[in-house]
Design a protein around this motif. Structure first.
Motif, PDB file in Angstrom:
ATOM      1  N   VAL A  40       0.910  -1.121  -0.018  1.00 22.10           N
ATOM      2  CA  VAL A  40       0.105  -0.113   0.049  1.00 22.10           C
ATOM      3  C   VAL A  40       0.931   1.332  -0.004  1.00 22.10           C
ATOM      4  O   VAL A  40       1.834   1.324   0.798  1.00 22.10           O
ATOM      5  N   ARG A  41       0.465   2.339  -0.858  1.00 24.20           N
ATOM      6  CA  ARG A  41       1.127   3.502  -0.957  1.00 24.20           C
ATOM      7  C   ARG A  41      -0.014   4.553  -0.209  1.00 24.20           C
ATOM      8  O   ARG A  41      -1.059   4.834  -0.682  1.00 24.20           O
ATOM      9  N   ASN A  42       0.701   5.277   0.702  1.00 25.25           N
ATOM     10  CA  ASN A  42       0.071   6.405   1.166  1.00 25.25           C
ATOM     11  C   ASN A  42       0.181   7.608   0.395  1.00 25.25           C
ATOM     12  O   ASN A  42       1.203   8.215   0.251  1.00 25.25           O
ATOM     13  N   LEU A  43      -1.165   8.097  -0.175  1.00 20.87           N
ATOM     14  CA  LEU A  43      -1.010   8.976  -1.343  1.00 20.87           C
ATOM     15  C   LEU A  43      -0.652  10.490  -0.818  1.00 20.87           C
ATOM     16  O   LEU A  43      -0.191  11.303  -1.492  1.00 20.87           O
ATOM     17  N   GLU A  44      -0.717  10.914   0.449  1.00 21.43           N
ATOM     18  CA  GLU A  44      -0.389  11.878   0.929  1.00 21.43           C
ATOM     19  C   GLU A  44       0.825  12.313   1.310  1.00 21.43           C
ATOM     20  O   GLU A  44       1.432  13.200   1.242  1.00 21.43           O
ATOM     21  N   ASN A  45       1.657  11.083   1.834  1.00 16.45           N
ATOM     22  CA  ASN A  45       3.257  11.563   1.985  1.00 16.45           C
ATOM     23  C   ASN A  45       4.098  10.503   1.224  1.00 16.45           C
ATOM     24  O   ASN A  45       5.311  10.338   1.298  1.00 16.45           O
ATOM     25  N   GLY A  46       3.477   9.545   0.524  1.00 21.54           N
ATOM     26  CA  GLY A  46       4.353   8.668  -0.357  1.00 21.54           C
ATOM     27  C   GLY A  46       4.901   7.159   0.346  1.00 21.54           C
ATOM     28  O   GLY A  46       5.375   6.691  -0.425  1.00 21.54           O
ATOM     29  N   GLU A  47       4.694   7.443   1.532  1.00 22.58           N
ATOM     30  CA  GLU A  47       5.237   6.067   2.267  1.00 22.58           C
ATOM     31  C   GLU A  47       4.423   4.806   1.823  1.00 22.58           C
ATOM     32  O   GLU A  47       3.380   4.808   1.564  1.00 22.58           O
ATOM     33  N   THR A  48       5.283   3.732   1.847  1.00 24.32           N
ATOM     34  CA  THR A  48       4.483   2.376   1.455  1.00 24.32           C
ATOM     35  C   THR A  48       4.773   1.252   2.636  1.00 24.32           C
ATOM     36  O   THR A  48       5.616   1.496   3.461  1.00 24.32           O
TER      37      THR A  48
END
Length: 447
Positions: A92-100
């Motif tokens: 999963v990628r967090n679209l707010e901060n780019g973390e996976t």
């Protein structure tokens, strides 16, 4: 049990709501959704554009907070970028901060929905060319159309026809283009579309049928002209309404699917992996008129399938009985509904079919007001089972398409429908219901 849900429009919302109501804390649900909203009724976009629905927020019937209050973990603005079926894990990628990050699951529910088909023609990237699918598209359409006088719609299916009418109500100049030589060709036969095309024309919509868009031209990055293989049209704005494709690229080569990417499910809505379910626009549906898997993206299919997956998440309890693809549309003064096959689709499937078409008034002629009802049935010539029906009138008789849907689901014949028991009251109908009448007309040929 740990359940991961990918996507949360109709099927995802139905699954989550039902599963938490049925099982409570016995099921831990994590929902990953790319957007920050859930449950948007895209069928209401034209109603919003035309001013029938003033507040677009009323086109949502649920929210992340509602589902969270039920106990689901709502991960909004998160995109699943990979699925490892062997490990039973999603990346999963967090679209707010780019973390996976990685998340494991016991059961996976794929409700990734669909996305508009975008024609691969020069200029399609120009500003002012809109899609019509989600809440943000609706906002863009309303915003841009305020300053647009000439609007072109590419695609004369339900969405295209509804938007054309909505824009005309806003006094816009509208051109409706379709590669087919009729509007609504996948739903209705010529007896109906001839009338509806005239209805659109007399209400000021220019029809450009049997034309293929080959190019968009612009100035300063904004679309200004639509070029077809037969004509060209000046425009201030374009809406693409050329159909949908399933959002299932994540599962190519991993799960069985139709050539267009729709995931194939069994009667309990398992995919080809027993611990992975699919529902809604990401999945193929069992189409009862042809006894085959087809791609029919409808909200009604989605909510039914999502609900059934919830019942089956622990064990197989409810079978999905399939769909007849029942749908309806309002075109200015006409109310239209259909279920099952029309002639075009029956021919594509190679079915040996017969048809019967009739026009019957909706109420007795001694009543002060009555309206013609246009009815058509398709039936198999071998056993006379009904496989399609279309109804249209200025009176609202669209609920009769639901009756035809039940007729097809239960494999009823022309004879069965001819003598089906319907009530009579002069305010509403005639002693012989118009469905009876058209079936009786067909029966005269068959006995």
């Amino acid at each position: 049990m740990k359940v991961v849900v990918i996507g949360c429009t109709h099927a995802g919302t139905a699954f989550t709501t039902t599963a938490k109501r049925l099982y409570g804390d016995k099921v831990q649900i994590t929902v990953y959704e790319r957007n920050d909203t859930v449950s948007f009724l895209s069928c209401g976009i034209a109603l919003h554009v035309g001013g029938v629905v003033k507040d677009p927020m009323k086109l949502f019937y649920s929210s992340p907070k509602v589902l969270s209050d039920l106990g689901a973990k709502m991960m909004m603005r998160h995109e699943v970028i990979d699925v490892n079926i062997e490990e039973k894990a999603v990346l999963v990628r967090n679209l707010e901060n780019g973390e996976t990050f990685k998340e494991t699951f016991d059961k996976l529910v794929i409700t990734t929905g669909s996305w508009p088909i975008i024609p691969n023609v020069p200029g399609v990237e120009l500003k002012g060319i809109m899609l019509s699918k989600n809440f943000y598209h609706a906002q863009d359409i309303v915003k841009h159309s305020k300053n647009a006088n000439k609007i072109t719609i590419v695609g004369a299916g339900y969405i295209g026809v509804e938007l054309a009418e909505a824009f005309r109500h806003n006094n816009k100049e509208v051109v409706l283009i379709d590669i087919a030589d009729r509007i609504l060709a996948k739903y209705l036969d010529k007896e109906f579309t001839d009338i509806l095309e005239n209805e659109l024309t007399v209400n000021g919509i220019k029809l450009a049928l049997g034309q293929k868009v080959v190019k968009f031209e612009g100035e300063d990055g904004f679309v200004k002209k639509v070029i077809t293989d037969k004509d060209s049209f000046d425009t201030d704005m374009v809406v693409l309404a050329t159909g949908f494709r399933p959002n299932t690229d994540l599962f190519k080569g991993k799960l069985e699917m139709l050539p267009n990417g729709a995931l194939i499910v069994d009667s309990y809505l398992h995919t080809s992996h027993p611990d992975i379910f699919a529902a809604g626009d990401s999945a193929a549906v069992w189409y009862t008129p042809t006894n085959s898997y087809e791609y029919i993206p409808l909200a009604t299919n989605a909510v039914r399938m999502g609900t059934i997956v919830a019942y089956n998440i622990f064990e197989d309890r409810l079978k999905y009985s399939g769909t007849q693809g029942t749908s309806g549309v309002k075109v200015f003064s006409y109310n239209v509904a259909t279920s099952g096959l029309n002639e075009l689709l029956a021919q594509e499937k190679g079915i040996n079919y017969g048809t019967i078409y009739g026009v019957e008034n909706n109420r007795p002629e001694f009543m002060p007001e009555y309206e013609p009802v246009y009815v058509k049935l398709l039936y198999r010539k071998d056993d006379h089972t009904i496989i399609g029906g279309q109804v249209m009138s200025k009176a609202d008789v669209t609920e009769s398409a639901n009756t035809l849907s039940i007729v097809m689901q239960n494999k009823m014949t022309v004879k069965d429908l001819a003598f089906a028991d319907f009530f009579f009251q002069p305010y509403f109908n005639k002693p012989w219901n118009f469905l009876n009448t058209v079936a009786l007309k067909a029966l005269e040929r068959l006995v």
